[in-house]
Design a protein around this motif. Structure first.
Motif, PDB file in Angstrom:
ATOM      1  N   MET B   1       5.309   0.334   7.027  1.00 46.79           N
ATOM      2  CA  MET B   1       5.105  -1.235   6.890  1.00 46.79           C
ATOM      3  C   MET B   1       3.935  -1.221   5.686  1.00 46.79           C
ATOM      4  SD  MET B   1       4.581  -3.693   9.824  1.00 46.79           S
ATOM      5  CE  MET B   1       5.455  -3.271  11.212  1.00 46.79           C
ATOM      6  N   ALA B   2       4.586  -1.718   4.683  1.00 44.73           N
ATOM      7  CA  ALA B   2       3.524  -2.214   3.562  1.00 44.73           C
ATOM      8  C   ALA B   2       3.113  -3.613   4.048  1.00 44.73           C
ATOM      9  CB  ALA B   2       4.245  -1.800   2.331  1.00 44.73           C
ATOM     10  N   VAL B   3       1.975  -3.615   3.909  1.00 37.93           N
ATOM     11  CA  VAL B   3       1.208  -5.043   4.344  1.00 37.93           C
ATOM     12  C   VAL B   3       0.106  -5.337   3.616  1.00 37.93           C
ATOM     13  CG1 VAL B   3       2.491  -5.168   6.734  1.00 37.93           C
ATOM     14  CG2 VAL B   3       0.253  -4.057   6.331  1.00 37.93           C
ATOM     15  N   THR B   4      -0.308  -6.689   3.632  1.00 34.33           N
ATOM     16  CA  THR B   4      -1.415  -7.109   3.355  1.00 34.33           C
ATOM     17  C   THR B   4      -2.098  -7.890   4.334  1.00 34.33           C
ATOM     18  OG1 THR B   4      -0.271  -7.372   1.137  1.00 34.33           O
ATOM     19  CG2 THR B   4      -2.445  -8.348   1.263  1.00 34.33           C
ATOM     20  N   ARG B   5      -3.371  -7.538   4.357  1.00 37.18           N
ATOM     21  CA  ARG B   5      -4.212  -8.548   5.486  1.00 37.18           C
ATOM     22  C   ARG B   5      -4.730  -9.690   4.719  1.00 37.18           C
ATOM     23  NH1 ARG B   5      -4.179  -7.527  10.661  1.00 37.18           N
ATOM     24  NH2 ARG B   5      -5.702  -9.252  10.918  1.00 37.18           N
ATOM     25  N   ARG B   6      -4.800 -10.834   5.136  1.00 34.25           N
ATOM     26  CA  ARG B   6      -5.515 -11.937   4.790  1.00 34.25           C
ATOM     27  C   ARG B   6      -6.217 -12.790   6.013  1.00 34.25           C
ATOM     28  NH1 ARG B   6      -2.549 -15.836   0.922  1.00 34.25           N
ATOM     29  NH2 ARG B   6      -0.624 -15.178   1.221  1.00 34.25           N
ATOM     30  N   ALA B  14      -1.130 -15.210  -2.224  1.00 33.98           N
ATOM     31  CA  ALA B  14      -1.393 -13.905  -2.665  1.00 33.98           C
ATOM     32  C   ALA B  14      -0.168 -13.776  -4.054  1.00 33.98           C
ATOM     33  CB  ALA B  14      -0.677 -12.863  -1.774  1.00 33.98           C
ATOM     34  N   PRO B  17       3.365  -8.957  -2.613  1.00 34.58           N
ATOM     35  CA  PRO B  17       2.939  -8.282  -1.564  1.00 34.58           C
ATOM     36  C   PRO B  17       1.925  -6.755  -2.176  1.00 34.58           C
ATOM     37  CG  PRO B  17       5.179  -8.231  -1.594  1.00 34.58           C
ATOM     38  CD  PRO B  17       4.632  -9.315  -2.675  1.00 34.58           C
ATOM     39  N   ARG B  25      -4.017  -2.166  11.017  1.00 34.92           N
ATOM     40  CA  ARG B  25      -3.348  -3.406  11.753  1.00 34.92           C
ATOM     41  C   ARG B  25      -3.490  -3.280  13.415  1.00 34.92           C
ATOM     42  NH1 ARG B  25       2.055  -6.721  12.267  1.00 34.92           N
ATOM     43  NH2 ARG B  25       0.933  -8.641  12.226  1.00 34.92           N
TER      44      ARG B  25
END
Lengths: 260, 260
Positions: B1-6, B14, B17, B25
């Motif tokens: 999973m390619a994700v960005t935490r905010r 953003a 992504p 996570r």
């Protein structure tokens, strides 16, 4: 209250209501009955943001005993709908907001009159979805989709935790928008250049698992209103699959239904 | 999973992504995501009454770790939707039925294909209603109305506890009917000689108080779907005010909503 107890589920239908001698009935049953009527008055009626009538008045109003009224108030207190201040009396304290079941509206659109909705965007990005997600969004298997996870707050109070899947062509432009202040619905319509159409919804009541409860600042096991919603554009294309956990003490859903 | 935490709610939107390094996570967040997708498949989809795929297959399908999949299954197990039998595997066991949000139907009408609805009539009789009840039913203040309290069961399992208020002219004939086997809706239409029209509904998720939980054979604090419903005849006259507590593990509400 003139009542007839019927404990036998196979009893023949009663001919007419017969007053029960002395009305012997568990107090908890009578308290629930009183609490259910008060609940709506406290949430949306004449008792909303204000003092409740004195116990003696409720006793008269409901034709119930003082102990029954007290137990009814205890039920509403346990739900966080009212508060009792010694020497001051009982007053409504619910922060519970109505969300419409009929018209498809984003949370900020719906709750505009109640305050400001702000979203904590916990996570955004492209994911490779499971077959179920691809199939419901109508995207080719294996094609990445955009995933967005938000906690939604009204006036700072957590209302819901939303998990959202959107096809890549609409989802990527969405990620360049301000997701903190805007409903995804409104942004999607702007990006797609056409209005949303219909959504299929499924509503459930579930107990919060410990981690979801903590995320929503709710007690462990708190009742959540869980909404699964697949929203289509006006041309029928599915564009937004959401899994939403509303705090049960913050949201009611209201609408109307038709027999025809 | 390619994700960005905010984590910052006030962070600027953003730009695009950005894959998070290693996708760190909390596992509980990933497990919830997997569980939400499986939930519908287990309730109404391809995994309904049957064996779930092996863990290894779910690991592939969701691109998740084995521990995440296990935690997702534990969430569904805690809700009573699946069961794990050592040596046999995991299978769906939910006894949860869909109730329509759109068309106004009685429970027996709705669940006909799922089995037999039988009502335990706990109480019937004339009561002197509170002002709120009189006002909503449009009856003169102080005029008695009929009160009916039922536990509704499907194939013997408690589904809901219903508290019902009906104006006297329709309610008294109703009490002479078989309330064990029939929906009140169907009986009311026969007695009134005209169909029902619309109903206003309010839905909430609440934790069961101890007495309501015991009445519904549910654990204390179980999530209930609470429905308040005022139903009118086709000529607009309000004739049936109900307060219904559905067991959250027995009922889902589904329907569709429109943006226009």
């Amino acid at each position: 209250m003139a009542v007839t107890r019927r404990d036998d589920t196979c009893a023949p239908p009663a001919a007419a209501p017969v007053p029960a001698a002395g009305g012997r009935r568990p107090r908890a049953d009578r308290a629930r009955q009183v609490a259910d009527v008060l609940r709506r008055q406290v949430l949306y009626g004449d008792l909303r943001s204000g003092a409740l009538p004195a116990e003696a008045e409720l006793v008269r109003e409901f034709g119930a005993s003082r102990n029954t009224v007290r137990e009814a108030l205890a039920l509403l207190r346990a739900e966080g709908l009212i508060e009792r201040c010694p020497g001051v009396g009982t007053h409504a304290v619910a922060e519970k907001y109505p969300h419409g079941l009929e018209r498809l509206l984003g949370l900020a659109e719906t709750l505009r009159e109640h305050g400001e909705v702000a979203n904590e965007v916990r996570l955004t990005g492209l994911i490779t979805p499971s077959r179920e997600i691809s199939s419901r969004l109508g995207t080719p298997g294996g094609e990445p989709v955009v995933y967005i996870e938000r906690i939604r707050r009204l006036n700072g109070l957590p209302l819901s935790l939303d998990l959202t899947y959107i096809p890549r062509d609409l989802g990527e432009p969405l990620l360049a928008e301000d997701l903190v202040r805007n409903d995804i619905f409104v942004l999607l319509e702007r990006i797609a250049g056409r209005p949303l159409g219909r959504a299929e919804v499924m509503l459930e009541a579930v107990n919060a698992d410990p981690h979801s409860a903590a995320t929503l600042d709710a007690p462990r096991g708190a009742a959540l209103l869980m909404l699964e919603r697949l929203t289509h554009l006006s041309d029928g294309r599915p564009v937004d699959l959401e899994f939403i956990r509303f705090r049960g003490d913050r949201i009611t859903m209201s609408g109307s239904m038709s027999r025809a």
